[in-house]
Every structure is written in C-alpha cells, then in structure tokens.
Design a protein around this motif. Sequence first.
Motif, PDB file in Angstrom:
ATOM      1  N   MET A 122       0.800  -1.225   0.000  1.00 57.82           N
ATOM      2  CA  MET A 122       0.000   0.000   0.000  1.00 57.82           C
ATOM      3  C   MET A 122       0.835   1.278   0.000  1.00 57.82           C
ATOM      4  O   MET A 122       0.291   2.371  -0.163  1.00 57.82           O
ATOM      5  N   GLY A 123       2.155   1.162   0.209  1.00 59.71           N
ATOM      6  CA  GLY A 123       2.958   2.379   0.251  1.00 59.71           C
ATOM      7  C   GLY A 123       4.273   2.174   0.962  1.00 59.71           C
ATOM      8  O   GLY A 123       4.918   1.133   0.821  1.00 59.71           O
ATOM      9  N   ASP A 124       4.657   3.146   1.781  1.00 61.18           N
ATOM     10  CA  ASP A 124       5.939   3.144   2.471  1.00 61.18           C
ATOM     11  C   ASP A 124       5.804   2.501   3.847  1.00 61.18           C
ATOM     12  O   ASP A 124       4.987   2.933   4.665  1.00 61.18           O
ATOM     13  N   VAL A 125       6.625   1.473   4.117  1.00 64.43           N
ATOM     14  CA  VAL A 125       6.490   0.726   5.367  1.00 64.43           C
ATOM     15  C   VAL A 125       6.850   1.588   6.571  1.00 64.43           C
ATOM     16  O   VAL A 125       6.147   1.575   7.590  1.00 64.43           O
ATOM     17  N   ALA A 126       7.938   2.341   6.483  1.00 67.91           N
ATOM     18  CA  ALA A 126       8.342   3.179   7.615  1.00 67.91           C
ATOM     19  C   ALA A 126       7.272   4.217   7.940  1.00 67.91           C
ATOM     20  O   ALA A 126       6.985   4.491   9.122  1.00 67.91           O
ATOM     21  N   ASP A 127       6.650   4.795   6.913  1.00 67.02           N
ATOM     22  CA  ASP A 127       5.561   5.742   7.146  1.00 67.02           C
ATOM     23  C   ASP A 127       4.383   5.062   7.832  1.00 67.02           C
ATOM     24  O   ASP A 127       3.738   5.635   8.718  1.00 67.02           O
ATOM     25  N   ALA A 128       4.083   3.818   7.405  1.00 70.50           N
ATOM     26  CA  ALA A 128       2.984   3.073   8.020  1.00 70.50           C
ATOM     27  C   ALA A 128       3.252   2.833   9.503  1.00 70.50           C
ATOM     28  O   ALA A 128       2.357   2.971  10.348  1.00 70.50           O
ATOM     29  N   ILE A 129       4.489   2.479   9.839  1.00 69.02           N
ATOM     30  CA  ILE A 129       4.857   2.235  11.230  1.00 69.02           C
ATOM     31  C   ILE A 129       4.694   3.518  12.054  1.00 69.02           C
ATOM     32  O   ILE A 129       4.131   3.496  13.157  1.00 69.02           O
ATOM     33  N   GLU A 130       5.183   4.619  11.520  1.00 65.72           N
ATOM     34  CA  GLU A 130       5.070   5.893  12.242  1.00 65.72           C
ATOM     35  C   GLU A 130       3.610   6.285  12.449  1.00 65.72           C
ATOM     36  O   GLU A 130       3.216   6.739  13.531  1.00 65.72           O
ATOM     37  N   THR A 131       2.779   6.076  11.413  1.00 68.42           N
ATOM     38  CA  THR A 131       1.362   6.417  11.525  1.00 68.42           C
ATOM     39  C   THR A 131       0.676   5.600  12.613  1.00 68.42           C
ATOM     40  O   THR A 131      -0.119   6.120  13.402  1.00 68.42           O
ATOM     41  N   ALA A 132       0.993   4.308  12.671  1.00 71.59           N
ATOM     42  CA  ALA A 132       0.326   3.388  13.602  1.00 71.59           C
ATOM     43  C   ALA A 132       0.966   3.352  14.976  1.00 71.59           C
ATOM     44  O   ALA A 132       0.461   2.656  15.869  1.00 71.59           O
ATOM     45  N   SER A 133       2.034   4.079  15.174  1.00 69.23           N
ATOM     46  CA  SER A 133       2.934   3.874  16.317  1.00 69.23           C
ATOM     47  C   SER A 133       2.231   3.817  17.673  1.00 69.23           C
ATOM     48  O   SER A 133       2.515   2.924  18.480  1.00 69.23           O
ATOM     49  N   GLU A 134       1.320   4.730  17.936  1.00 73.77           N
ATOM     50  CA  GLU A 134       0.711   4.780  19.270  1.00 73.77           C
ATOM     51  C   GLU A 134      -0.221   3.600  19.536  1.00 73.77           C
ATOM     52  O   GLU A 134      -0.558   3.325  20.694  1.00 73.77           O
ATOM     53  N   HIS A 135      -0.629   2.915  18.482  1.00 75.24           N
ATOM     54  CA  HIS A 135      -1.595   1.820  18.628  1.00 75.24           C
ATOM     55  C   HIS A 135      -1.000   0.447  18.294  1.00 75.24           C
ATOM     56  O   HIS A 135      -1.706  -0.562  18.383  1.00 75.24           O
ATOM     57  N   LEU A 136       0.280   0.402  17.917  1.00 71.26           N
ATOM     58  CA  LEU A 136       0.866  -0.847  17.416  1.00 71.26           C
ATOM     59  C   LEU A 136       1.124  -1.807  18.573  1.00 71.26           C
ATOM     60  O   LEU A 136       1.868  -1.487  19.493  1.00 71.26           O
ATOM     61  N   ILE A 137       0.493  -3.000  18.524  1.00 70.23           N
ATOM     62  CA  ILE A 137       0.629  -3.944  19.635  1.00 70.23           C
ATOM     63  C   ILE A 137       1.183  -5.295  19.218  1.00 70.23           C
ATOM     64  O   ILE A 137       1.605  -6.073  20.068  1.00 70.23           O
ATOM     65  N   THR A 138       1.194  -5.606  17.922  1.00 70.57           N
ATOM     66  CA  THR A 138       1.791  -6.860  17.463  1.00 70.57           C
ATOM     67  C   THR A 138       2.123  -6.718  15.981  1.00 70.57           C
ATOM     68  O   THR A 138       1.865  -5.676  15.374  1.00 70.57           O
ATOM     69  N   THR A 139       2.699  -7.774  15.426  1.00 72.71           N
ATOM     70  CA  THR A 139       3.189  -7.705  14.050  1.00 72.71           C
ATOM     71  C   THR A 139       2.880  -8.981  13.272  1.00 72.71           C
ATOM     72  O   THR A 139       2.710 -10.056  13.847  1.00 72.71           O
ATOM     73  N   HIS A 140       2.831  -8.814  11.954  1.00 70.71           N
ATOM     74  CA  HIS A 140       2.964  -9.910  11.000  1.00 70.71           C
ATOM     75  C   HIS A 140       4.140  -9.555  10.104  1.00 70.71           C
ATOM     76  O   HIS A 140       4.131  -8.503   9.463  1.00 70.71           O
ATOM     77  N   VAL A 141       5.141 -10.400  10.089  1.00 71.60           N
ATOM     78  CA  VAL A 141       6.385 -10.120   9.388  1.00 71.60           C
ATOM     79  C   VAL A 141       6.486 -11.011   8.161  1.00 71.60           C
ATOM     80  O   VAL A 141       6.509 -12.245   8.280  1.00 71.60           O
TER      81      VAL A 141
END
Length: 280
Positions: free
Chosen positions: A194-213
């Motif tokens: 969908m776009g830039d991964v680092a931007d996605a991480i920064e956008t979601a940062s306050e709500h990020l609780i787990t990952t799929h890698v």
Amino acid sequence: MRFGISTHLFHHVRLGREHLALVAAYGFEAIEVFATRSHFDYRDPEAIDALAQWLTETGLALHGIHAPITDTFGAGDVWSATFSNAVSDTANREAAVRETEAALQIARRIPCEVLVVHLGTPATKSNPGDNNRNAAVRSVDEICRIAEPLGLRVALEVIPNRLSDPASLVSLLDTDVEARHAGICMDFGHAHLMGDVADAIETASEHLITTHVHDNRGREDEHLVPYLGNIEWDVALMAMQKIGYEGTYLMELAGGASPATILEEARRARQRFERALAQK
C-alpha cells in the motif's frame, strides 16, 4: 523481544504436533494459530486440548489467534467463502462475528496475548458491500467485548482495503472504538503493498501492539521470508526502534514443498533482525 511463527506456514493442511515441533527446532519461541477449520478445528474441544499438550511438549507459547477469514483453505491460496465482519448485510456480519467468538474457545483453554482481526476482506477478494465502515465499527465493538474477559488484546490488522490502511485504523480507534485493549497489527507485507512501510509504522505507532512479518516484491501478497522481497528492512526496523516496539515479531510465511527450508531461511532472517535491532 520475541520471535514467532504463524501456522499460516502450514495453512493448507491439518495442524499437527509435528508442525509445532518443527517451529521449535528452528529456535522460535511462539506461534499464532490461524483459525481456519480445515487447518485447525477450533470448535472441537479435543483439538484444543491436543494443541495445549503440543505447546507444553514443544515449549512454545501461544502468542495469538488469527480470527477466521474463511472456513476452508487449500494449497495455492485457494479460499472457500470468506467471512467479512464489515459486510453491510447484517446476517452475514453477525455470522462472521460468531465465528470469531467460536475461535476464542482456544483462549478459554490456552493463555495467549492477542486476537488478530481483519476488518472486511482484502480488496482483491472483496464482493460488493464487504467493506462497510459502520458495519466494521459494530463488529469491532462486539469482538472487543467478547475478548476483554479473556484478557486478550484485539489487534486490527493492516490489510489492503480502504478500512485497514494505517491511517484509517488509527482514525477508527481514536474516534469510534471505546475499548482500550484494541490496537493495530502491523503487517509489513501488506503495508509495503500500500505504500511506504516506515511511514505506516510511524502512523500506527501509538496503537501498534503486534506484528505480521513477511516480504514481497511490491505487486502481490507473497508472504516471503524477510529479505527475499524488496522491503527495506533496515529502514523498517529502525522505524520500529524509533517507536520503542519491544513485542513479538511474528513471521507469517507462505507454505511450500519444504517447510523446513522456509524455517531455516526464517531463522537466518531472525538473526539479521536481531543484529539490526541491537544497533543504537
């Protein structure tokens, strides 16, 4: 920090003890069970008891449960009918929520941390009316109420549809969802599509609780081992360090002819992750 493997790796077959033993043999500490009845029958108490025994015997922790997205999955990424908790048809939406509730029978028997939920269906698999925002909000509220007494956090996954890009998920959590135990599952492969991964991480940062890698080449959802696609992992992991993420890195990889080969590649990718994350 902990590294795990989703049973997505074995999604096209019935989950067995040998699969968990293989994951443990390559040094991973946790799993996420993909709740698809053709893969793991979460409606069968004996199957759940067997899973509990396998986890004890292999020393693995159950990190999470992936809520049902289809009832049958076959080799070659073949789905039967999908479950959409964001469908505008009330009966179908409620059926999807009930299926998620049924999958939580696993958590009533086995301690785990998160329930990963797709809002709606991926754009490539959607039917008209599948991805309705109002319906999605109702479903999230209901699922959160069901999960809270079990001590589970509900992680809304970044997936390629208009409900589930990082900015849309943040907006939904900030304005429409009252449950404080809800957050975001950062799916790196989907974010890359969908776009830039680092931007996605920064956008979601306050709500990020787990990952799929997982990785891909930017065109299809390939679920490759990290470093086999074209995600810039050093940049992505630097972004994860910047936001202070110290949780589980859960690899959600595509199956193949040799799961052992894939797990060996995943083990090497983990080592690269650990080196990158150790840098200040």
